[in-house]
Design a protein around this motif. Structure first.
Motif, PDB file in Angstrom:
ATOM      1  N   THR A  70       0.845  -1.193   0.000  1.00 26.69           N
ATOM      2  CA  THR A  70       0.000   0.000   0.000  1.00 26.69           C
ATOM      3  C   THR A  70       0.883   1.246   0.000  1.00 26.69           C
ATOM      4  OG1 THR A  70      -1.741  -1.138   1.230  1.00 26.69           O
ATOM      5  CG2 THR A  70      -1.817   1.261   1.202  1.00 26.69           C
ATOM      6  N   GLY A  71       0.554   2.188  -0.873  1.00 29.99           N
ATOM      7  CA  GLY A  71       1.298   3.435  -0.930  1.00 29.99           C
ATOM      8  C   GLY A  71       0.419   4.551  -1.438  1.00 29.99           C
ATOM      9  N   THR A  72       1.034   5.645  -1.863  1.00 31.41           N
ATOM     10  CA  THR A  72       0.284   6.763  -2.419  1.00 31.41           C
ATOM     11  C   THR A  72       0.802   7.082  -3.812  1.00 31.41           C
ATOM     12  OG1 THR A  72       1.755   8.390  -1.384  1.00 31.41           O
ATOM     13  CG2 THR A  72      -0.246   7.772  -0.181  1.00 31.41           C
ATOM     14  N   LEU A  73      -0.060   7.670  -4.619  1.00 31.09           N
ATOM     15  CA  LEU A  73       0.267   7.984  -6.000  1.00 31.09           C
ATOM     16  C   LEU A  73       1.233   9.165  -6.055  1.00 31.09           C
ATOM     17  CD1 LEU A  73      -0.466   7.179  -8.924  1.00 31.09           C
ATOM     18  CD2 LEU A  73      -2.310   8.868  -8.826  1.00 31.09           C
ATOM     19  N   ALA A  74       2.417   8.959  -6.674  1.00 36.23           N
ATOM     20  CA  ALA A  74       3.405  10.029  -6.803  1.00 36.23           C
ATOM     21  C   ALA A  74       3.240  10.764  -8.126  1.00 36.23           C
ATOM     22  CB  ALA A  74       4.820   9.458  -6.691  1.00 36.23           C
ATOM     23  N   ASP A  75       3.036  10.027  -9.208  1.00 35.89           N
ATOM     24  CA  ASP A  75       2.726  10.634 -10.505  1.00 35.89           C
ATOM     25  C   ASP A  75       1.994   9.626 -11.366  1.00 35.89           C
ATOM     26  OD1 ASP A  75       4.854   9.113 -11.900  1.00 35.89           O
ATOM     27  OD2 ASP A  75       6.190  10.468 -10.839  1.00 35.89           O
ATOM     28  N   LEU A  76       1.390  10.133 -12.436  1.00 38.58           N
ATOM     29  CA  LEU A  76       0.461   9.324 -13.224  1.00 38.58           C
ATOM     30  C   LEU A  76       0.556   9.714 -14.692  1.00 38.58           C
ATOM     31  CD1 LEU A  76      -2.032   7.313 -13.035  1.00 38.58           C
ATOM     32  CD2 LEU A  76      -3.456   9.373 -12.821  1.00 38.58           C
ATOM     33  N   SER A  77       0.408   8.718 -15.566  1.00 38.26           N
ATOM     34  CA  SER A  77       0.314   8.961 -16.998  1.00 38.26           C
ATOM     35  C   SER A  77      -0.792   8.068 -17.543  1.00 38.26           C
ATOM     36  CB  SER A  77       1.637   8.663 -17.711  1.00 38.26           C
ATOM     37  OG  SER A  77       1.826   7.273 -17.863  1.00 38.26           O
ATOM     38  N   ALA A  78      -1.067   8.185 -18.831  1.00 36.61           N
ATOM     39  CA  ALA A  78      -2.104   7.364 -19.443  1.00 36.61           C
ATOM     40  C   ALA A  78      -1.696   5.904 -19.529  1.00 36.61           C
ATOM     41  CB  ALA A  78      -2.435   7.891 -20.835  1.00 36.61           C
ATOM     42  N   SER A  79      -0.402   5.622 -19.358  1.00 37.07           N
ATOM     43  CA  SER A  79       0.077   4.257 -19.499  1.00 37.07           C
ATOM     44  C   SER A  79       0.637   3.647 -18.217  1.00 37.07           C
ATOM     45  CB  SER A  79       1.159   4.189 -20.587  1.00 37.07           C
ATOM     46  OG  SER A  79       2.233   5.056 -20.270  1.00 37.07           O
ATOM     47  N   GLY A  80       0.799   4.457 -17.166  1.00 33.54           N
ATOM     48  CA  GLY A  80       1.370   3.902 -15.950  1.00 33.54           C
ATOM     49  C   GLY A  80       1.384   4.892 -14.805  1.00 33.54           C
ATOM     50  N   LEU A  81       2.086   4.525 -13.742  1.00 33.34           N
ATOM     51  CA  LEU A  81       2.113   5.346 -12.544  1.00 33.34           C
ATOM     52  C   LEU A  81       3.374   5.071 -11.751  1.00 33.34           C
ATOM     53  CD1 LEU A  81      -0.232   3.807  -9.810  1.00 33.34           C
ATOM     54  CD2 LEU A  81       0.580   2.550 -11.795  1.00 33.34           C
ATOM     55  N   ARG A  82       3.645   5.953 -10.781  1.00 32.48           N
ATOM     56  CA  ARG A  82       4.725   5.739  -9.830  1.00 32.48           C
ATOM     57  C   ARG A  82       4.127   5.825  -8.437  1.00 32.48           C
ATOM     58  NH1 ARG A  82       9.615   8.927  -7.995  1.00 32.48           N
ATOM     59  NH2 ARG A  82       8.411  10.736  -8.674  1.00 32.48           N
ATOM     60  N   VAL A  83       4.459   4.843  -7.593  1.00 32.84           N
ATOM     61  CA  VAL A  83       3.867   4.726  -6.266  1.00 32.84           C
ATOM     62  C   VAL A  83       4.918   5.042  -5.214  1.00 32.84           C
ATOM     63  CG1 VAL A  83       2.616   3.225  -4.684  1.00 32.84           C
ATOM     64  CG2 VAL A  83       2.332   2.935  -7.147  1.00 32.84           C
ATOM     65  N   ARG A  84       4.530   5.841  -4.233  1.00 34.20           N
ATOM     66  CA  ARG A  84       5.396   6.257  -3.116  1.00 34.20           C
ATOM     67  C   ARG A  84       5.039   5.404  -1.902  1.00 34.20           C
ATOM     68  NH1 ARG A  84       4.763  10.229   1.035  1.00 34.20           N
ATOM     69  NH2 ARG A  84       6.614  11.536   1.411  1.00 34.20           N
ATOM     70  N   ILE A  85       6.041   4.728  -1.319  1.00 34.54           N
ATOM     71  CA  ILE A  85       5.793   3.778  -0.233  1.00 34.54           C
ATOM     72  C   ILE A  85       6.735   4.084   0.924  1.00 34.54           C
ATOM     73  CG2 ILE A  85       5.810   1.323   0.406  1.00 34.54           C
ATOM     74  CD1 ILE A  85       5.539   0.846  -2.726  1.00 34.54           C
ATOM     75  N   ASP A  86       6.216   4.102   2.138  1.00 29.86           N
ATOM     76  CA  ASP A  86       7.051   4.329   3.310  1.00 29.86           C
ATOM     77  C   ASP A  86       7.952   3.127   3.560  1.00 29.86           C
ATOM     78  OD1 ASP A  86       5.970   6.840   3.881  1.00 29.86           O
ATOM     79  OD2 ASP A  86       4.349   5.998   5.094  1.00 29.86           O
ATOM     80  N   GLY A  87       9.249   3.393   3.766  1.00 28.44           N
ATOM     81  CA  GLY A  87      10.182   2.334   4.111  1.00 28.44           C
ATOM     82  C   GLY A  87      10.659   1.530   2.917  1.00 28.44           C
ATOM     83  N   LEU A  88      11.458   0.522   3.214  1.00 30.29           N
ATOM     84  CA  LEU A  88      12.012  -0.367   2.198  1.00 30.29           C
ATOM     85  C   LEU A  88      11.048  -1.518   1.942  1.00 30.29           C
ATOM     86  CD1 LEU A  88      14.418  -1.295   0.417  1.00 30.29           C
ATOM     87  CD2 LEU A  88      15.305  -2.487   2.434  1.00 30.29           C
ATOM     88  N   VAL A  89      10.714  -1.732   0.677  1.00 32.69           N
ATOM     89  CA  VAL A  89       9.801  -2.820   0.313  1.00 32.69           C
ATOM     90  C   VAL A  89      10.511  -4.163   0.502  1.00 32.69           C
ATOM     91  CG1 VAL A  89       8.454  -3.863  -1.544  1.00 32.69           C
ATOM     92  CG2 VAL A  89       8.557  -1.369  -1.324  1.00 32.69           C
ATOM     93  N   LYS A  90       9.873  -5.041   1.255  1.00 37.23           N
ATOM     94  CA  LYS A  90      10.404  -6.398   1.467  1.00 37.23           C
ATOM     95  C   LYS A  90       9.304  -7.411   1.165  1.00 37.23           C
ATOM     96  CE  LYS A  90      13.685  -4.983   5.060  1.00 37.23           C
ATOM     97  NZ  LYS A  90      14.144  -5.194   6.454  1.00 37.23           N
ATOM     98  N   PRO A  91       9.669  -8.516   0.478  1.00 36.06           N
ATOM     99  CA  PRO A  91      10.992  -8.795  -0.084  1.00 36.06           C
ATOM    100  C   PRO A  91      11.324  -7.848  -1.228  1.00 36.06           C
ATOM    101  CG  PRO A  91       9.396 -10.391  -0.871  1.00 36.06           C
ATOM    102  CD  PRO A  91       8.689  -9.581   0.172  1.00 36.06           C
ATOM    103  N   LYS A  92      12.594  -7.849  -1.610  1.00 40.52           N
ATOM    104  CA  LYS A  92      13.081  -6.954  -2.653  1.00 40.52           C
ATOM    105  C   LYS A  92      12.267  -7.106  -3.931  1.00 40.52           C
ATOM    106  CE  LYS A  92      17.349  -6.109  -5.285  1.00 40.52           C
ATOM    107  NZ  LYS A  92      18.760  -6.564  -5.448  1.00 40.52           N
ATOM    108  N   PRO A  93      11.795  -6.002  -4.504  1.00 47.86           N
ATOM    109  CA  PRO A  93      11.042  -6.098  -5.775  1.00 47.86           C
ATOM    110  C   PRO A  93      11.908  -6.696  -6.884  1.00 47.86           C
ATOM    111  CG  PRO A  93      10.795  -3.921  -4.780  1.00 47.86           C
ATOM    112  CD  PRO A  93      11.883  -4.612  -4.018  1.00 47.86           C
ATOM    113  N   GLU A  94      11.259  -7.349  -7.826  1.00 52.86           N
ATOM    114  CA  GLU A  94      11.964  -7.954  -8.954  1.00 52.86           C
ATOM    115  C   GLU A  94      11.543  -7.260 -10.241  1.00 52.86           C
ATOM    116  OE1 GLU A  94      11.389 -12.148  -9.045  1.00 52.86           O
ATOM    117  OE2 GLU A  94      11.830 -12.410  -6.905  1.00 52.86           O
ATOM    118  N   ARG A  95      12.515  -6.745 -10.974  1.00 50.28           N
ATOM    119  CA  ARG A  95      12.218  -6.061 -12.236  1.00 50.28           C
ATOM    120  C   ARG A  95      11.365  -6.931 -13.136  1.00 50.28           C
ATOM    121  NH1 ARG A  95      18.007  -4.824 -11.796  1.00 50.28           N
ATOM    122  NH2 ARG A  95      18.321  -6.819 -12.839  1.00 50.28           N
TER     123      ARG A  95
END
Length: 255
Positions: A163-188
């Protein structure tokens, strides 16, 4: 040449803006800075390798693990699908592509060396002669104020919900702002089965999303996940386009 190969093979979901001139970075310093950026933000790179014998174009994906500015070379981690790693040999030409802030970056490199560690195959490449940048028509991003945060929920089939908050948005995607380090490590390149948010005008957006880059900022203790929407339905896409157009208009008026 590079542009036509990528467009022909993938039929890119975002389209180049008509009339936009190409911007090509040729300076080794600029190229090195860009490669370091891709590494720091854990970008998911699409790669195309031409099979010399079968004369086919094979679509792969990878990420940058190391950049050596002095030697003008960089190393990628293993390519996916895994079974094709052994087919990439020194001297092979690889075309890389990614999207950064609504701009498609693409460059051509030659494999110089393959190294094996106990778990994976790594590939070394010389710096490209240039990095081509093309503005994408459907990828203009709008920053979202954190004064009135929009909640985003990401559901993964094998990991805990994020769970996070919306940092920026486009018609094709978004960037999410999340408190702390996401665990487990995200995988590209991993897929979130559901990306759910409700726009400021009350329109819901629910779609699958692919992780295309991520970054952790230790100073602010914040993680940022960049995602590309997958298979948005027509009604949701139209609602998203209307919201972005209205938001851009309001931001222009304020500025």
């Amino acid at each position: 040449m590079i542009t036509s190969i990528f467009d022909k093979l993938f039929g890119h979901r975002e389209q180049q803006q008509e009339g936009t001139s190409k911007n090509v970075k040729h300076s080794p310093q600029d190229i090195g800075d860009l490669l370091v950026l891709y590494k720091q933000h854990n970008y998911h790179l699409t790669a195309i390798v031409k099979d010399k014998q079968k004369k086919k174009l094979t679509k792969l994906s990878t990420g940058i693990e190391a950049v050596e500015l002095g030697n003008k070379q960089f190393m990628t981690d293993q390519f996916l699908p895994l079974e094709l790693n052994d087919s990439i040999k020194p001297g092979d030409k690889v075309l890389f592509s990614l999207t950064h802030h609504g701009v498609r970056h693409q460059f051509e490199c030659i494999c110089t060396e393959n190294t094996n560690d106990p778990k994976t195959v790594k590939h070394w490449f010389g710096f490209p002669q240039g990095v081509e940048q093309i503005q994408l028509r459907n990828a203009f991003r709008v920053k979202i104020s954190q004064a009135h945060p929009i909640k985003v929920t990401l559901t993964h089939e094998q990991k805990e919900t994020i769970t996070g908050t919306l940092a920026d948005l486009s018609a094709s995607g978004l960037r999410v702002r999340i408190d702390g380090l996401v665990k487990p490590k995200p995988e590209r390149g991993e897929i979130y089965s559901s990306c759910h948010l409700v726009l400021g005008d009350g329109s819901p957006v629910i779609a699958a999303a692919q992780l295309v880059h991520w970054q952790f900022d230790p100073e602010s203790n914040l993680s940022y996940l960049g995602l590309h929407f997958e298979n948005l339905d027509g009604n949701t896409q139209r609602a998203l386009n209307r919201y972005l157009t209205d938001l851009q208009r309001k931001q222009r008026q304020l500025s």
